[in-house]
Design a protein around this motif. Sequence first.
Motif, mmCIF file in Angstrom:
data_model
loop_
_atom_site.group_PDB
_atom_site.id
_atom_site.type_symbol
_atom_site.label_atom_id
_atom_site.label_comp_id
_atom_site.label_asym_id
_atom_site.label_seq_id
_atom_site.Cartn_x
_atom_site.Cartn_y
_atom_site.Cartn_z
ATOM 1 N N VAL A 170 0.865 -1.167 0.000
ATOM 2 C CA VAL A 170 0.000 0.000 0.000
ATOM 3 C C VAL A 170 0.909 1.225 0.000
ATOM 4 O O VAL A 170 1.685 1.445 0.925
ATOM 5 C CB VAL A 170 -0.935 0.008 1.235
ATOM 6 C CG1 VAL A 170 -1.773 1.279 1.248
ATOM 7 C CG2 VAL A 170 -1.807 -1.224 1.242
ATOM 8 N N TYR A 171 0.842 2.036 -1.051
ATOM 9 C CA TYR A 171 1.709 3.200 -1.159
ATOM 10 C C TYR A 171 1.132 4.414 -0.453
ATOM 11 O O TYR A 171 1.866 5.290 -0.022
ATOM 12 C CB TYR A 171 1.942 3.525 -2.643
ATOM 13 C CG TYR A 171 2.759 2.467 -3.345
ATOM 14 C CD1 TYR A 171 4.135 2.449 -3.204
ATOM 15 C CD2 TYR A 171 2.157 1.499 -4.122
ATOM 16 C CE1 TYR A 171 4.901 1.482 -3.836
ATOM 17 C CE2 TYR A 171 2.905 0.520 -4.757
ATOM 18 C CZ TYR A 171 4.279 0.517 -4.613
ATOM 19 O OH TYR A 171 5.018 -0.444 -5.229
ATOM 20 N N LEU A 172 -0.170 4.479 -0.300
ATOM 21 C CA LEU A 172 -0.796 5.629 0.341
ATOM 22 C C LEU A 172 -2.110 5.187 0.942
ATOM 23 O O LEU A 172 -2.877 4.463 0.317
ATOM 24 C CB LEU A 172 -1.055 6.743 -0.703
ATOM 25 C CG LEU A 172 -1.796 7.972 -0.221
ATOM 26 C CD1 LEU A 172 -0.940 8.767 0.765
ATOM 27 C CD2 LEU A 172 -2.155 8.858 -1.397
ATOM 28 N N TYR A 173 -2.351 5.665 2.166
ATOM 29 C CA TYR A 173 -3.629 5.399 2.810
ATOM 30 C C TYR A 173 -4.092 6.673 3.457
ATOM 31 O O TYR A 173 -3.330 7.316 4.200
ATOM 32 C CB TYR A 173 -3.491 4.285 3.877
ATOM 33 C CG TYR A 173 -4.797 4.030 4.594
ATOM 34 C CD1 TYR A 173 -5.823 3.320 3.992
ATOM 35 C CD2 TYR A 173 -5.007 4.541 5.867
ATOM 36 C CE1 TYR A 173 -7.021 3.093 4.624
ATOM 37 C CE2 TYR A 173 -6.233 4.328 6.522
ATOM 38 C CZ TYR A 173 -7.208 3.610 5.899
ATOM 39 O OH TYR A 173 -8.404 3.406 6.527
ATOM 40 N N VAL A 174 -5.315 7.074 3.173
ATOM 41 C CA VAL A 174 -5.885 8.285 3.772
ATOM 42 C C VAL A 174 -6.935 7.835 4.780
ATOM 43 O O VAL A 174 -7.898 7.166 4.425
ATOM 44 C CB VAL A 174 -6.523 9.199 2.701
ATOM 45 C CG1 VAL A 174 -7.118 10.430 3.344
ATOM 46 C CG2 VAL A 174 -5.472 9.600 1.649
ATOM 47 N N PRO A 176 -10.108 7.954 6.968
ATOM 48 C CA PRO A 176 -11.367 8.655 6.781
ATOM 49 C C PRO A 176 -11.721 9.559 7.968
ATOM 50 O O PRO A 176 -12.505 10.492 7.847
ATOM 51 C CB PRO A 176 -12.393 7.544 6.627
ATOM 52 C CG PRO A 176 -11.752 6.296 7.076
ATOM 53 C CD PRO A 176 -10.272 6.513 7.028
ATOM 54 N N ASN A 177 -11.141 9.329 9.145
ATOM 55 C CA ASN A 177 -11.465 10.122 10.353
ATOM 56 C C ASN A 177 -10.615 11.385 10.445
ATOM 57 O O ASN A 177 -11.114 12.460 10.740
ATOM 58 C CB ASN A 177 -11.290 9.280 11.617
ATOM 59 C CG ASN A 177 -12.283 8.141 11.667
ATOM 60 O OD1 ASN A 177 -13.376 8.251 11.118
ATOM 61 N ND2 ASN A 177 -11.927 7.043 12.293
ATOM 62 N N CYS A 178 -9.313 11.261 10.237
ATOM 63 C CA CYS A 178 -8.441 12.421 10.465
ATOM 64 C C CYS A 178 -7.892 13.002 9.191
ATOM 65 O O CYS A 178 -7.194 14.028 9.212
ATOM 66 C CB CYS A 178 -7.308 12.037 11.416
ATOM 67 S SG CYS A 178 -6.229 10.743 10.766
ATOM 68 N N GLY A 179 -8.131 12.352 8.072
ATOM 69 C CA GLY A 179 -7.664 12.889 6.801
ATOM 70 C C GLY A 179 -6.212 12.552 6.530
ATOM 71 O O GLY A 179 -5.608 12.964 5.606
#
Length: 179
Positions: A170-174, A176-179
Amino acid sequence: MPFLDVSVDINKGDKAKTTVFRKETFTGLLTNFLSYTPLAYKIALVKTLIHRAHSICNLKINFDLQVKKIAHFLSRNRFPPVIVDKEVKTYLRKKMSNENKEKENDEHKVFYYKLPYIRDLSEKTKKRLKEITNTFCKSTKLELSFSPLKIGSLFSNKDKVPGNQKSFVVYLYVCPNCG
């Protein structure tokens, strides 16, 4: 005085005369009749040029002169004179008898399909499908168009990565709670 594709000539006391305007650099280079293009496109070119001349020229003598020029340009692009003459006569006959109005009844259902263009085979297929449609589906109208077949569309130019060589990283994970 040229304006867009129209040459306007205004003499004192006379009505304005309009004719087709072409730049001095116009070479007359159009689609060659021998090119690998559907016949319908070639016929449409002739019809378009005739319609353009008829729409722009407000005097019959100017229209006749434009038709001669069109025939000359098309002959230089290997169009048979028979086709040009036939299309001019057909166009004028339709104009004279007011057949420009919609010919199709509202009850006809029109279906549009796009097929790959394969020279003679495409033309034969189109003719045969229209015959079948006219025979068995009288309330249906079939419209076919052709597009050039590109070799690249038949296969992918990228190799598929085997499953055991995929990284599953996984190269990037955003979040959903803190952005």
